[in-house]
Scaffold this motif. Structure first.
Motif, mmCIF file in Angstrom:
data_model
loop_
_atom_site.group_PDB
_atom_site.id
_atom_site.type_symbol
_atom_site.label_atom_id
_atom_site.label_comp_id
_atom_site.label_asym_id
_atom_site.label_seq_id
_atom_site.Cartn_x
_atom_site.Cartn_y
_atom_site.Cartn_z
ATOM 1 N N GLY A 1 0.910 -1.276 0.021
ATOM 2 C CA GLY A 1 -0.006 0.012 0.017
ATOM 3 C C GLY A 1 0.897 1.201 -0.056
ATOM 4 N N VAL A 2 0.446 2.263 0.711
ATOM 5 C CA VAL A 2 1.075 3.562 0.862
ATOM 6 C C VAL A 2 1.257 3.789 2.205
ATOM 7 C CG1 VAL A 2 0.152 4.414 -1.381
ATOM 8 C CG2 VAL A 2 -1.001 4.760 0.385
ATOM 9 N N TYR A 3 2.104 4.931 2.470
ATOM 10 C CA TYR A 3 2.553 5.205 3.797
ATOM 11 C C TYR A 3 2.749 6.809 3.632
ATOM 12 C CZ TYR A 3 7.222 6.242 2.620
ATOM 13 O OH TYR A 3 8.631 6.653 2.036
ATOM 14 N N VAL A 4 2.613 7.404 4.875
ATOM 15 C CA VAL A 4 3.008 8.699 5.223
ATOM 16 C C VAL A 4 3.620 9.108 6.457
ATOM 17 C CG1 VAL A 4 0.707 9.478 5.618
ATOM 18 C CG2 VAL A 4 2.231 11.119 4.637
ATOM 19 N N VAL A 5 4.449 9.830 6.396
ATOM 20 C CA VAL A 5 5.082 10.211 7.946
ATOM 21 C C VAL A 5 4.635 11.645 8.202
ATOM 22 C CG1 VAL A 5 6.991 10.739 9.179
ATOM 23 C CG2 VAL A 5 7.114 8.799 7.628
ATOM 24 N N SER A 6 3.899 11.809 9.431
ATOM 25 C CA SER A 6 3.528 12.990 9.856
ATOM 26 C C SER A 6 4.038 13.332 11.153
ATOM 27 C CB SER A 6 1.968 12.981 9.852
ATOM 28 O OG SER A 6 1.275 14.387 10.074
ATOM 29 N N HIS A 7 4.796 14.426 11.298
ATOM 30 C CA HIS A 7 5.422 14.627 12.617
ATOM 31 C C HIS A 7 6.174 13.229 13.243
ATOM 32 C CE1 HIS A 7 3.271 18.611 12.514
ATOM 33 N NE2 HIS A 7 2.252 17.847 12.415
ATOM 34 N N ASP A 8 5.729 12.925 13.919
ATOM 35 C CA ASP A 8 6.278 11.508 14.821
ATOM 36 C C ASP A 8 5.668 10.401 14.721
ATOM 37 O OD1 ASP A 8 4.295 12.158 16.427
ATOM 38 O OD2 ASP A 8 5.558 11.729 18.347
ATOM 39 N N THR A 9 4.873 10.368 13.728
ATOM 40 C CA THR A 9 4.011 9.011 13.537
ATOM 41 C C THR A 9 4.140 8.496 11.805
ATOM 42 O OG1 THR A 9 2.342 10.079 15.068
ATOM 43 C CG2 THR A 9 1.698 8.112 13.678
ATOM 44 N N LEU A 10 4.111 7.118 11.698
ATOM 45 C CA LEU A 10 4.352 6.510 10.546
ATOM 46 C C LEU A 10 2.662 5.922 10.217
ATOM 47 C CD1 LEU A 10 5.528 5.208 7.986
ATOM 48 C CD2 LEU A 10 6.407 3.449 9.690
ATOM 49 N N TYR A 11 2.020 6.374 9.331
ATOM 50 C CA TYR A 11 0.562 5.845 8.917
ATOM 51 C C TYR A 11 0.942 5.001 7.831
ATOM 52 C CZ TYR A 11 -0.961 9.449 12.047
ATOM 53 O OH TYR A 11 -1.182 10.460 13.115
ATOM 54 N N ILE A 12 0.243 3.685 7.707
ATOM 55 C CA ILE A 12 0.746 2.800 6.753
ATOM 56 C C ILE A 12 -0.942 2.407 6.595
ATOM 57 C CG2 ILE A 12 0.999 0.460 6.114
ATOM 58 C CD1 ILE A 12 3.726 0.728 7.899
ATOM 59 N N ASN A 13 -1.217 2.420 5.192
ATOM 60 C CA ASN A 13 -2.502 2.024 4.591
ATOM 61 C C ASN A 13 -2.255 1.247 3.317
ATOM 62 O OD1 ASN A 13 -5.310 2.110 4.037
ATOM 63 N ND2 ASN A 13 -5.498 4.328 3.327
ATOM 64 N N GLY A 14 -2.693 0.061 3.756
ATOM 65 C CA GLY A 14 -2.680 -1.125 2.663
ATOM 66 C C GLY A 14 -3.539 -2.070 2.796
ATOM 67 N N LEU B 1 4.430 4.838 16.236
ATOM 68 C CA LEU B 1 5.125 5.977 16.680
ATOM 69 C C LEU B 1 6.562 6.206 16.244
ATOM 70 C CD1 LEU B 1 4.614 8.623 18.311
ATOM 71 C CD2 LEU B 1 5.391 7.554 20.355
ATOM 72 N N VAL B 2 7.149 6.955 15.525
ATOM 73 C CA VAL B 2 8.750 7.180 15.300
ATOM 74 C C VAL B 2 9.367 7.554 16.397
ATOM 75 C CG1 VAL B 2 10.461 7.962 13.838
ATOM 76 C CG2 VAL B 2 8.001 7.419 12.861
ATOM 77 N N LYS B 3 10.263 6.727 17.300
ATOM 78 C CA LYS B 3 10.789 7.100 18.490
ATOM 79 C C LYS B 3 12.090 7.542 18.112
ATOM 80 C CE LYS B 3 9.215 5.797 22.099
ATOM 81 N NZ LYS B 3 8.306 6.648 23.296
ATOM 82 N N PHE C 1 7.251 2.302 17.585
ATOM 83 C CA PHE C 1 6.509 1.674 18.522
ATOM 84 C C PHE C 1 5.271 1.466 17.885
ATOM 85 C CE2 PHE C 1 3.605 1.690 22.221
ATOM 86 C CZ PHE C 1 4.378 0.906 23.124
ATOM 87 N N ASP C 2 4.799 0.201 17.883
ATOM 88 C CA ASP C 2 3.452 -0.225 17.368
ATOM 89 C C ASP C 2 2.273 0.118 18.240
ATOM 90 O OD1 ASP C 2 1.071 -1.565 16.073
ATOM 91 O OD2 ASP C 2 2.184 -3.195 15.711
ATOM 92 N N LEU C 3 1.408 1.183 17.804
ATOM 93 C CA LEU C 3 0.321 1.615 18.654
ATOM 94 C C LEU C 3 -0.888 0.838 18.877
ATOM 95 C CD1 LEU C 3 0.259 5.335 17.561
ATOM 96 C CD2 LEU C 3 1.279 4.615 19.924
#
Length: 167
Positions: free
Chosen positions: A94-107, A132-134, A144-146
């Motif tokens: 799928g696709v992903y986006v990094v926003s601030h300190d978070t990696l969102y994966i949508n697939g 969460l990107v530490k 960190f897998d939320l």
């Protein structure tokens, strides 16, 4: 006279709306430069105490991702022919986006060749974890897998360069 003003205003409004629209480009996005590459997850020290654990391998190319999820389970949640003695692999893209300190994966979950999966063992449908990107460096990513409250440490296997492809 009143009808002509209404017609003129409607035409002007329609032209204004149409002129403000534009098509998205037919090329994939660039994604995050720091993530470009193939990454393998290092299992945490407490992995033997978990009833089920999934280890990830990610490939980030431009704004797309490909994931291989290797799972080991001590508990059978599936039909016996799917359980495979407690070890199996799942695939997603799928696709992903990094926003601030978070990696969102949508697939979505796929077959092993990353083509659409409509039926079969294990999960089907959306794959949408949030991490969460530490810490982020050239060779290592600490996430960190939320959804599972587990740290995910990725080590770089191969660096890739984004070459945007047509959609």
């Amino acid at each position: 006279m009143r009808f002509n003003n209404y017609y003129f205003l409607s035409l002007c409004l329609a032209l204004l709306i149409l002129s403000s629209c534009r098509f998205n480009p037919n090329v994939q996005g660039r994604g995050s430069a720091e993530l470009q590459g193939s990454w393998n997850e290092e299992p945490p020290a407490f992995v033997d105490t978990l009833l089920q654990y999934s280890q990830h391998s990610f490939k980030f190319t431009c704004d797309s991702f490909y994931a291989t999820i290797s799972t080991r389970s001590k508990v059978n949640y599936y039909d016996d022919h799917c359980f495979n003695k407690g070890e199996w692999k799942e695939y997603a893209k799928g696709v992903y986006v990094v926003s601030h300190d978070t990696l969102y994966i949508n697939g979505t979950f796929t077959q092993s060749n990353f083509r659409q999966k409509l039926s079969g063992c294990y999960r089907i449908g959306q794959y949408v974890p949030v991490f969460l990107v530490k810490k982020l460096s050239a060779e290592r990513i600490e996430l960190f897998d939320l959804s599972q409250n587990i740290p995910v440490i990725l080590k770089l296997k191969e660096k890739l360069t984004c070459d945007p492809q047509p959609l």
